[in-house]
Design a protein around this motif. Structure first.
Motif, short mmCIF file in Angstrom:
data_model
loop_
_atom_site.label_atom_id
_atom_site.label_comp_id
_atom_site.label_asym_id
_atom_site.label_seq_id
_atom_site.Cartn_x
_atom_site.Cartn_y
_atom_site.Cartn_z
N GLU B 257 82.83 98.14 100.76
CA GLU B 257 83.66 97.99 101.95
C GLU B 257 84.26 99.33 102.38
OE1 GLU B 257 87.77 95.80 103.13
OE2 GLU B 257 86.74 95.11 101.34
N ALA B 258 84.78 100.06 101.41
CA ALA B 258 85.42 101.34 101.72
C ALA B 258 84.41 102.28 102.36
CB ALA B 258 85.98 101.96 100.44
N TYR B 259 83.20 102.33 101.79
CA TYR B 259 82.21 103.26 102.32
C TYR B 259 81.63 102.78 103.64
CZ TYR B 259 82.18 107.07 99.13
OH TYR B 259 82.53 108.19 98.47
N LEU B 260 81.38 101.45 103.73
CA LEU B 260 80.86 100.94 104.99
C LEU B 260 81.87 101.14 106.10
CD1 LEU B 260 78.94 97.68 104.08
CD2 LEU B 260 78.04 99.89 104.83
N GLY B 261 83.14 100.91 105.76
CA GLY B 261 84.20 101.12 106.74
C GLY B 261 84.15 102.53 107.27
N GLU B 262 83.92 103.45 106.36
CA GLU B 262 83.88 104.84 106.79
C GLU B 262 82.66 105.13 107.66
OE1 GLU B 262 82.61 107.91 104.56
OE2 GLU B 262 83.99 109.37 105.38
N GLU B 263 81.51 104.56 107.24
CA GLU B 263 80.30 104.76 108.02
C GLU B 263 80.51 104.27 109.45
OE1 GLU B 263 76.63 105.18 106.00
OE2 GLU B 263 78.24 106.54 105.47
N ALA B 264 81.16 103.11 109.56
CA ALA B 264 81.36 102.54 110.87
C ALA B 264 82.24 103.43 111.73
CB ALA B 264 82.00 101.16 110.74
#
Lengths: 408, 266, 300
Positions: B257-264
């Motif tokens: 979640e943390a990384y996907l959030g950042e990707e987004a």
């Protein structure tokens, strides 16, 4: 080309406007007379026109140079002329020989006045070399360096006038006092950043002068201390001429001594730590270098030389007063370091000789010298920040015998 | 040879406040001998601040930083100056490279030897036999290190003239010159191309295996981290949100979640 | 008691002059982190130009207040021109140079300007005409505060209010604040950073020139060297208040002015400058962020 001309004419007009009230008009408010000096306007216009062309040409060259060095990583491969002379023994040795001969016979062929000026120039060589450690090597901009010079001079003056202590005893004491003051003043300002440091040291320099001026009991105030004996030689009686010649040779030895010592330090663990401190303080500390100790070392060592030649300065003049220790002297020594090339010993020597001797021999120049110093400092920073002779890059050789067990 | 793992660095509940802002919030972490440990997290998670607290650049607001040097007494190093931390045996590199630009490559490494040598001002002036020996040793050791990171041909070049990837490796060599038992690398692969990253990858493993130096690295590049590290800690908004083996981390929903959030966001 | 009031008043006067100069330092430092060492010289040049203009106008038969206004106006225009040129020549080419380079360049410029005025005019002190008339309504308290002092206080106050308005509400003021926050970002959103920096120098120089005119007519004499000390003290004031902080500079200047005045009055005037430097050193060591400044952590 035409566009270039037009721009230069505009610049000339701008400077005519800028300098008009100060260069052209001169009022005498007491007698109510205005003097109009229209000729000056012409000179300003012409000067600004020419300088503006030169300026633009120099700027273009500067930009070219910097973009060149960006694109090629190998521009350091060709060393500058200074480095070539220093590295090629075929050129270096005869040059050194000629210099040595000239240096030795100099006081024998010139009169006492000239020798005396040379002594002063050599004093500034040592001052330049000393400040070069603090500013050039360690990157600590010190605008109050003259304070340590004053410490040395007054050490001798006071020791002599109160207790009759001689030159040779005072000399090391003067140096140590300089170093001591360097540490004492350096201690509170260890944490300051470069530009704050500059202002605080400027403050220290000015405080030193004001204290000397006002503390009559110790420093004899603005009147100064007179009757300081010249350097002695086994209690021999010397005429002024021979004493001056003697001081000259003494100074030559002093310069050689300074070069020898500073060179050794530069190429050592300590010198490298100073340079690293100049390059990047945080990285330097993170690599295990003790910032406080290293900085204080640089201050003390730089100040030591100022204290030492301060003693010689007092002995040369036989008279000292606060006016020899103003901000102008600090600025002068700083311009020697800047002009010579920060960190470069040969450059500093040349710069000191040029900046001290030129105004003495070119009288017309003397009046303009502070003006020139100012301009030189600005121009050097813009066009040649590495100084006349850039610091020679040191190469290290590995010993022939491989030490074992390096793979710990 | 079989060796027992021994704790080297032990951080307990480290917290760092800047004014009202809590940059690092109660983070705990351990590194033992022979380990490569990674600290990952999105931008602004507080990784570099954590590093700065451990290496003495900042003094942490709360928490304990304990060092167990091999064969020496345990020390609590909160508030130690960076040079003392390095002298104890923990050396670091910087995210935005901080080399000594106007010194040669070799000299850069020689600075690393500063805290392991003793020449004083007087010693440097006298230049006696022991000073000369020490200087020669410093040169030899520095050359050896340059060899290890593949920079020996650039020894006399100014550091500023090195290509980017080489500058990163020089920083590692400089840090290794301080004889550390733990190397802290702050985003060593930042700005490198895949080829350089792979070489770096091998270099780090080699340092651990042949030099017996444990490694704690901050990294953004997930691939590098997954390949080489034994254990991974994940930070987000100053807090530690996960820790474990690369396998654990890969499947941890909070990390994703943390990384996907950042990707987004990017 | 009266002595105390006198000292307070002269301290405030000093302080407001320092404030006018300190604002220039602090604004420039806020934007490009440079100690504009030559700023004191701009103030000195402002005073000289005012002196020359008023001298010429007196001879050509102008009188009283019209001279003061004209002299101040022309001095301000010229100081602005000098500040602008100074930045273009000595600082702009060094925008990306190592930190010490622009500082050394600034010191060079300061030496140059001092000696330029020395050579073009005179090394001696010049008597400065007292341009400020004596007001009748000040008669009752003249023993504490004279007309000149009143004018200085009022002018400084008005100038500082004007500056605040300029920075808070105008376009250029906003651009200045943006550039101070983050130069790269300001450039990206379309602020012409070079212009903003030039404008900062121009505004700072105008303030310094106003200070120069006021000091000249208050003290009654000037020479080429007055900028040096005034510059250093104004810088002290700026640091005292927290460099880069505009209200801080004004506050720091008033504190410094008062402190100096009391020290000179109750202790010894010979050590007045030592006192100012002492304050500077203490502040930098004990609270480098200044009275109103925020501590900035260096990014690693």
């Amino acid at each position: 080309m035409l566009d270039n001309m037009k721009r230069s004419i505009l610049v000339a007009l701008w400077f005519v406007f800028l300098t008009f009230p100060l260069m052209v008009v001169k009022v005498n408010t007491l007698k109510n007379i205005v003097e109009w000096r229209w000729m000056n306007m012409l000179w300003v216009a012409l000067g600004a026109f020419v300088l503006s062309i030169v300026w633009r040409w120099a700027m273009v060259r500067r930009d070219l140079k910097s973009s060149e060095s960006d694109s090629t990583d190998d521009d350091q491969a060709r060393p500058g002329i200074g480095q070539r002379i220093l590295e090629d023994p075929k050129i270096f040795k005869p040059v050194l020989l000629v210099l040595a001969v000239v240096t030795l016979v100099f006081p024998l062929v010139v009169d006492i006045y000239q020798a005396n000026i040379m002594v002063l120039a050599l004093i500034f060589v040592v001052l330049g070399l000393g400040l070069n450690i603090t500013v050039g090597l360690a990157g600590l901009l010190d605008l109050g360096y003259v304070a340590f010079f004053a410490v040395g001079a007054y050490t001798y003056g006071i020791l002599n006038s109160f207790w009759g202590i001689g030159f040779w005893t005072s000399l090391p004491i003067g140096g140590l006092m300089g170093a001591l003051f360097g540490i004492a003043l350096g201690f509170p300002i260890l944490r300051l950043r470069g530009d704050y440091l500059a202002i605080v040291t400027l403050g220290f320099g000015s405080i030193a002068k004001i204290v000397i001026e006002n503390w009559e009991e110790v420093f004899n105030g603005a009147k100064g201390i007179a009757g300081i004996p010249r350097p002695g030689l086994f209690g021999l009686d010397m005429t002024i001429e021979s004493a001056t010649t003697y001081t000259y040779y003494l100074m030559i030895l002093m310069v050689l001594f300074t070069i020898f010592i500073t060179n050794r330090l530069k190429d050592s663990r300590i010198g490298r730590a100073w340079m690293a401190l100049r390059e990047d303080e945080i990285a330097c500390v993170a690599m295990g270098v003790d910032m406080a100790r290293t900085k204080l070392g640089a201050y003390a060592f730089g100040a030591f030389w100022a204290g030492l030649v301060g003693v010689i300065f007092a002995a040369r003049n036989t008279y000292i007063n606060p006016n020899s220790f103003t901000f102008m002297e600090s600025a002068l020594v700083l311009s020697i370091v800047v002009l010579g090339g920060m960190g470069s010993i040969v450059g500093v020597i040349i710069a000191a000789l040029v900046l001290i001797l030129m105004p003495e021999y070119l009288r017309a120049f003397a009046e303009y010298r502070m003006l020139m110093f100012g301009a030189v400092m600005v121009l050097m920073m813009i066009f040649r920040p590495e100084g006349l002779i850039a610091n020679v890059r040191r190469k290290y050789t590995r010993s022939a015998v491989k030490t074992e067990g390096v793979n710990a | 040879m079989p060796e027992t793992k021994k704790k080297l660095l032990e951080v307990k509940g480290l917290t760092m406040d800047f004014g009202g802002l809590r940059a690092v919030d109660a983070v705990s972490l351990e590194v033992s001998t022979g380990e490569i440990v990674a600290l990952i997290g999105p931008n602004g998670a507080g990784k570099t601040t954590f590093f700065n607290c451990v290496t003495g650049i900042y003094n942490p607001t709360k928490g304990e930083v304990l060092v167990h040097p091999p064969e020496k007494k345990t020390q609590r190093i909160n508030g130690f100056k960076p040079n003392r931390v390095t002298t104890i045996g923990m050396a670091r590199t910087f995210q935005n490279i901080r080399l000594f630009h106007n010194m040669t490559v070799l000299e850069n490494v020689m600075i690393g030897r500063h805290c392991r040598t003793t020449t004083s001002i007087v010693g440097a002036i006298m230049r006696g036999a022991s000073t000369k020996r020490q200087e020669q040793e410093t040169i030899e050791k520095s050359y050896e290190l340059l060899k290890k990171v593949g920079l020996v041909n650039f020894a006399d070049e100014f550091a500023k003239n090195l290509p980017y990837g080489a500058q990163r490796r020089l920083e590692i060599a400089r840090a290794m010159a301080t004889d550390p038992f733990l190397l802290l690398l702050d985003e060593p692969a930042a700005g490198m191309n895949p080829q350089e990253t792979k070489a770096l990858d091998e270099l780090i493993v080699r340092i651990r295996d042949t030099e017996k130096i444990a490694i704690l690295l901050i990294e953004h590049d997930m691939k590098l981290v997954m390949n080489i590290s034994e254990r991974i800690y994940v930070m987000e908004y100053g807090k530690e949100i996960a820790q474990g083996t690369p396998m654990d981390i890969r499947s941890n929903p909070r990390v994703i979640e943390a990384y996907l959030g950042e990707e987004a966001d990017a | 008691m009266q002595y105390f009031l006198e000292l307070s008043c002269s301290g405030l006067v000093r302080g407001s002059i320092y404030a006018l100069i300190a604002l220039g330092y602090t604004m420039v430092y806020g934007i490009i982190q440079l100690i504009n060492f030559a700023h004191g010289e701009v103030y000195m040049i402002g005073a000289f130009i005012a002196l020359i203009v008023s001298g010429v106008l007196t001879i050509y038969g102008f009188s009283g207040f019209s001279i003061l206004i004209l002299a101040a106006l022309i001095a301000a225009v010229y100081a602005a021109a000098y500040g602008y040129t100074l930045e273009k020549i000595a600082y702009r080419p060094l925008r990306n140079a190592p930190r010490l380079s622009p500082l050394i360049s600034a010191i060079g410029m300061s030496l140059f300007l001092q000696n330029y005025v020395l050579l073009a005019q005179t090394p001696d002190f010049l008597p400065f005409p007292s341009l400020i008339p004596d007001f009748d309504f000040m008669e009752p308290i003249a023993h504490i505060m004279g007309s000149a002092e009143l004018v200085i206080l009022v002018t400084s106050a008005i100038t500082m209010i004007a500056l605040t308005v300029l920075i808070k509400y105008t376009r250029i003021g906003k651009a200045m604040r943006a550039t101070q926050q983050d130069m790269t970002m300001a450039r990206l959103v379309g602020v012409n950073v070079d212009n903003v920096i030039s404008m900062t120098f121009v505004i700072g120089s105008v303030l310094a020139a106003i200070g120069g005119v006021l000091v000249g007519s208050y003290i009654g004499q000037i020479n080429f060297y007055i900028g040096f000390m005034a510059g250093v003290k104004a810088f002290t004031a700026a640091v005292l208040g927290g460099i880069g902080n505009i209200p801080g500079a004004a506050l720091g200047a008033l504190v410094l002015g008062l402190a100096e005045s009391y020290a000179a009055g109750y202790v010894s005037s010979a050590y007045e400058d030592v006192f100012a430097f002492g304050v500077l050193v203490l502040i930098l060591i004990l609270r480098p962020a200044g009275l109103l400044g925020k501590a900035v952590k260096q990014k690693v």
